[in-house]
Motif scaffolding. Structure first.
Motif, short mmCIF file in Angstrom:
data_model
loop_
_atom_site.label_atom_id
_atom_site.label_comp_id
_atom_site.label_asym_id
_atom_site.label_seq_id
_atom_site.Cartn_x
_atom_site.Cartn_y
_atom_site.Cartn_z
N ASN A 1 -2.86 3.70 -4.59
CA ASN A 1 -1.99 4.07 -3.46
C ASN A 1 -0.54 3.65 -3.66
N ASN A 2 -0.27 2.93 -4.76
CA ASN A 2 1.11 2.58 -5.12
C ASN A 2 1.69 3.54 -6.15
N GLY A 3 0.85 4.43 -6.66
CA GLY A 3 1.31 5.41 -7.65
C GLY A 3 0.72 5.22 -9.03
N ALA A 4 -0.15 4.19 -9.20
CA ALA A 4 -0.81 3.92 -10.49
C ALA A 4 0.20 3.82 -11.63
N TYR A 5 1.26 3.06 -11.39
CA TYR A 5 2.27 2.83 -12.41
C TYR A 5 1.84 1.70 -13.36
N ASN A 6 2.42 1.70 -14.55
CA ASN A 6 2.35 0.51 -15.40
C ASN A 6 3.31 -0.51 -14.81
N PRO A 7 2.82 -1.68 -14.39
CA PRO A 7 3.71 -2.66 -13.75
C PRO A 7 4.92 -3.06 -14.60
N LEU A 8 4.75 -3.09 -15.91
CA LEU A 8 5.88 -3.51 -16.75
C LEU A 8 6.98 -2.46 -16.76
N GLU A 9 6.59 -1.20 -16.65
CA GLU A 9 7.61 -0.15 -16.53
C GLU A 9 8.37 -0.28 -15.22
N ARG A 10 7.64 -0.63 -14.15
CA ARG A 10 8.31 -0.81 -12.85
C ARG A 10 9.26 -2.02 -12.88
N LEU A 11 8.86 -3.07 -13.59
CA LEU A 11 9.74 -4.23 -13.70
C LEU A 11 11.02 -3.85 -14.44
N TRP B 1 -5.09 -5.07 -13.83
CA TRP B 1 -4.53 -3.82 -13.32
C TRP B 1 -5.67 -2.84 -13.04
N THR B 2 -6.38 -3.07 -11.96
CA THR B 2 -7.57 -2.28 -11.65
C THR B 2 -7.24 -0.82 -11.38
N GLY B 3 -6.05 -0.56 -10.86
CA GLY B 3 -5.67 0.82 -10.60
C GLY B 3 -5.51 1.64 -11.87
N LEU B 4 -5.38 0.97 -13.00
CA LEU B 4 -5.31 1.64 -14.30
C LEU B 4 -6.62 1.52 -15.06
N GLY B 5 -7.66 1.06 -14.34
CA GLY B 5 -8.98 0.98 -14.95
C GLY B 5 -9.25 -0.29 -15.72
N GLU B 6 -8.38 -1.28 -15.60
CA GLU B 6 -8.56 -2.53 -16.33
C GLU B 6 -9.39 -3.51 -15.51
N THR B 7 -10.21 -4.27 -16.23
CA THR B 7 -11.03 -5.30 -15.56
C THR B 7 -10.62 -6.71 -15.97
N ALA B 8 -9.68 -6.80 -16.90
CA ALA B 8 -9.15 -8.09 -17.35
C ALA B 8 -7.69 -7.89 -17.73
N PRO B 9 -6.89 -8.94 -17.74
CA PRO B 9 -5.48 -8.79 -18.12
C PRO B 9 -5.35 -8.20 -19.53
N THR B 10 -4.40 -7.30 -19.71
CA THR B 10 -4.16 -6.67 -21.00
C THR B 10 -3.29 -7.58 -21.87
N ALA B 11 -3.22 -7.27 -23.15
CA ALA B 11 -2.40 -8.07 -24.08
C ALA B 11 -0.93 -8.02 -23.69
N GLU B 12 -0.43 -6.82 -23.34
CA GLU B 12 0.98 -6.73 -22.97
C GLU B 12 1.26 -7.44 -21.66
N GLN B 13 0.29 -7.43 -20.76
CA GLN B 13 0.43 -8.15 -19.49
C GLN B 13 0.52 -9.66 -19.74
N SER C 1 0.82 -1.23 0.00
CA SER C 1 0.00 0.00 0.00
C SER C 1 0.84 1.27 0.00
N THR C 2 2.11 1.15 -0.40
CA THR C 2 2.97 2.33 -0.48
C THR C 2 3.49 2.50 -1.91
N VAL C 3 3.99 3.70 -2.18
CA VAL C 3 4.33 4.09 -3.55
C VAL C 3 5.58 3.35 -4.04
N CYS C 4 5.51 2.92 -5.29
CA CYS C 4 6.62 2.19 -5.93
C CYS C 4 7.56 3.19 -6.62
#
Length: 607
Positions: free
Chosen positions: A380-390, A447-459, A342-345
């Protein structure tokens, strides 16, 4: 049988225009070499002593071209060269049957492998294959076989190449032969029980012929090809590689060996034997120098899910110093989650943790957790794209692939596949493999924090790529452990694939853990085939546990739809609010008795 083998050998050598040397050993008494896992005798029947020359040089795969003529399977490259008596049975099946009978259970003494007999069909596919099946069936004691979804491996495994009838083989409930696929079948999903081998023309896929350095793009393509094949359970072979003595051939062989190609093609038996033996000696020497005390007992430490929250962040430097004070530790592993969920990445947070990791005085092996990238889409993590964080994590924590954090310890990585965090190494005949397998259903949750309700193609593409790499590394770890006769395998992941708190939800809906299904299946298959202790160490669920989640009767077997993997011992380390200790693992010395290679205890932090 052996008399007919001798007759066939004499006929075969006359085909090649070569007289049988007067001093040659009798055909029924080959002096067997040390088996070499990657050695494949191309056009084996053209050697002075088919089969036996290959076995005396330690080859574990031989190739025979066959023609069906008047009901007999005759061995020759071209139809015009066939001779009566030179048959698949007399040159190969009868001698192998007799050899296995003499050895007791295998082609080579005290060898657990299966000799590959690659049968290249030159005549009509259907009729020749039917004759092959009939002939293999006359040697049931030595042949691998497929029966109603199950493969039983025998001392000899027949694989058909050339004109092979795929539809017929797919429709058979029982058969003795297996199918040699092509590169186009890598993504076919064809089961390895049908297609255990994928072969192709080197020159069709690669332009490099060993002159000058291999282009980086082609090296990466070769490595990715092998990883993809191994992830599906297929072995890899190329034909038409350079085979003239010289630096170009040596360079190609080196790349094939290092990429993990399973069968290296040659007609020059002595040269490939010498090459592979030298590679094995170099590898053993490197392993020995990397661990001068390789026969001794040692310890290592594991932490995970730490530091969580401001109070633990403040204590983290002292936690590291407590571990540093345990001077006997060979290395330390952090099995992921360097922050809470629950903290910013942020880059700043990552940089702070990296600076703390740099204070470890032991080698530190780190695998990322879901809190530092998978779940960073949360608001609450910063609404990042997870792949960018990886990508950021890889740049900040794995900027020197092949080296650990803290004190340097050399490790093998999958950096060439873009996964520098996946590493493996060996200490005291224990194989360690650390793979990026994530909580949150291996990163399949939306990625619900980015408004997604299902896994994206890139995910989904990232999950597939990372899972394939993990499967390949797991299989390579066990294969190398088997080859070295290691005492145990230790797997480390962030994800708790058997989280007790998720058992009820997974029982109701097994799709909740669908991201782990292939990985669990591979671990069970490899564990059951290894026949020595296998340990799985993970974090993620925060509560210390020591159990056997794949033992007979475990509810997880039904969830994953798998048979038992009884020899798997799992250890979960404390984390989050429970991260008041590290787990110290002790590895017994080579001379220690008993089946328990690892033991462990929790060591409290000082404050």
């Amino acid at each position: 049988m052996l008399k007919s083998a001798i007759t066939a050998l004499v006929a075969a050598t006359s085909l090649a225009g070569i007289a049988v040397p007067a001093t040659a050993a009798p055909a029924d008494s080959p002096v067997l070499g040390q088996p070499l896992a990657q050695a494949h005798a191309h056009n084996d029947y053209e050697h002075d002593r088919p089969l036996f020359d290959a076995l005396e040089h330690g080859f574990t795969s031989v190739e025979a071209d066959v023609w069906l003529v008047d009901g007999e399977l005759l061995v020759a490259h071209d139809r015009k060269d066939i001779q009566p008596g030179v048959t698949l049975e007399s040159l190969y099946l009868d001698p192998l049957d007799e050899l296995v009978r003499q050895q007791g259970h295998s082609v080579y003494p005290q060898w657990d492998g299966s000799l590959q007999l690659l049968i290249d069909i030159k005549s009509d596919a259907e009729s020749t294959y039917a004759a092959i099946e009939q002939e293999l069936g006359e040697h049931p004691a030595i042949m691998s076989r497929y029966s109603n979804g199950t493969t039983k491996t025998g001392p000899v495994t027949a694989v058909v190449s050339g004109n092979r009838p795929l539809a017929t083989m797919q429709a058979m409930d029982k058969r003795f032969a297996f199918y040699d696929g092509r590169s186009g079948g890598l993504a076919s999903g064809m089961p390895a029980g049908l297609m255990p081998l994928v072969s192709d023309n080197w020159t069709r896929l690669f332009t490099w012929q060993g002159v000058g350095p291999m282009p980086e793009a082609e090296r990466a393509r070769l490595q990715a090809y092998v990883v993809e094949a191994h992830a599906a359970g297929y072995r890899v072979r190329f034909w038409a590689t350079p085979d003239q003595a010289g630096s170009a051939r040596d360079a190609v062989w080196t790349e094939l060996h290092q990429a993990g190609v399973d069968h290296i093609n040659t007609d020059d038996l002595a040269a490939l034997q010498q090459f592979l033996s030298a590679q094995a000696s170099t590898s053993e020497a490197a392993t020995s120098s990397a661990s001068a005390a390789d026969g001794q007992a040692f310890t290592f430490g594991v932490i995970g899910d730490i530091p969580y929250g401001a109070a633990e962040i403040a204590k983290f430097p002292s936690r590291i110093q407590d571990i540093n004070a345990d001077e006997a530790l060979k290395f330390v592993s952090h099995v992921g989650d360097i922050k809470n969920g629950s903290t910013v990445c942020s880059d700043e947070y990552f940089a702070m943790i990296r600076s703390q990791f740099d204070t470890f005085e032991h080698p530190l092996v780190f695998t990322p957790g879901d809190n530092e990238w998978v779940d960073c889409h949360r608001t609450n993590n910063g609404a990042y794209n997870p792949l960018e964080r990886l990508d950021t994590l890889r740049a900040m924590f794995f900027n020197e692939p092949g080296k650990t954090l803290g004190e340097n310890m050399p490790v093998k990585t999958q950096e060439s596949l873009g996964l520098p965090e996946n590493v493996r190494f060996t200490q005291n005949r224990v194989a360690f493999s650390v793979v990026n397998i994530q909580g949150s259903n291996n990163s399949l949750q939306p990625w619900t924090g980015l408004g997604e309700t299902a896994p994206t193609a890139e995910q989904l593409a990232e999950v597939e790529r990372r899972t394939d790499a993990a499967l390949a590394q797991i299989r390579e770890t066990f294969a190398d452990a088997e080859r070295r006769n290691d005492r145990a395998v230790v797997l480390m992941t962030q994800a708790d694939m058997f989280d007790p708190s998720q058992l009820a939800a997974a029982t109701d809906n097994p799709e909740a853990v669908s991201g782990f299904r292939e990985i669990v299946a591979a671990i069970i298959e490899e564990t059951n085939g290894f026949d020595r202790p296998v340990y799985l160490i993970n974090g993620d669920s925060h509560v210390f546990a020591e159990d056997h989640p794949l033992a007979e009767g475990s509810p997880w077997l039904a969830i994953y739809g798998q048979p038992a993997g009884d020899d798997l011992q799992r250890i979960t380390v404390d984390g989050s609010a429970n991260a008041t200790n590290y787990v110290r693992f002790a590895v017994s010395g080579n001379s220690a008795g008993g089946a328990d290679v690892l033991s462990w205890e929790k060591v409290p932090f000082s404050g």
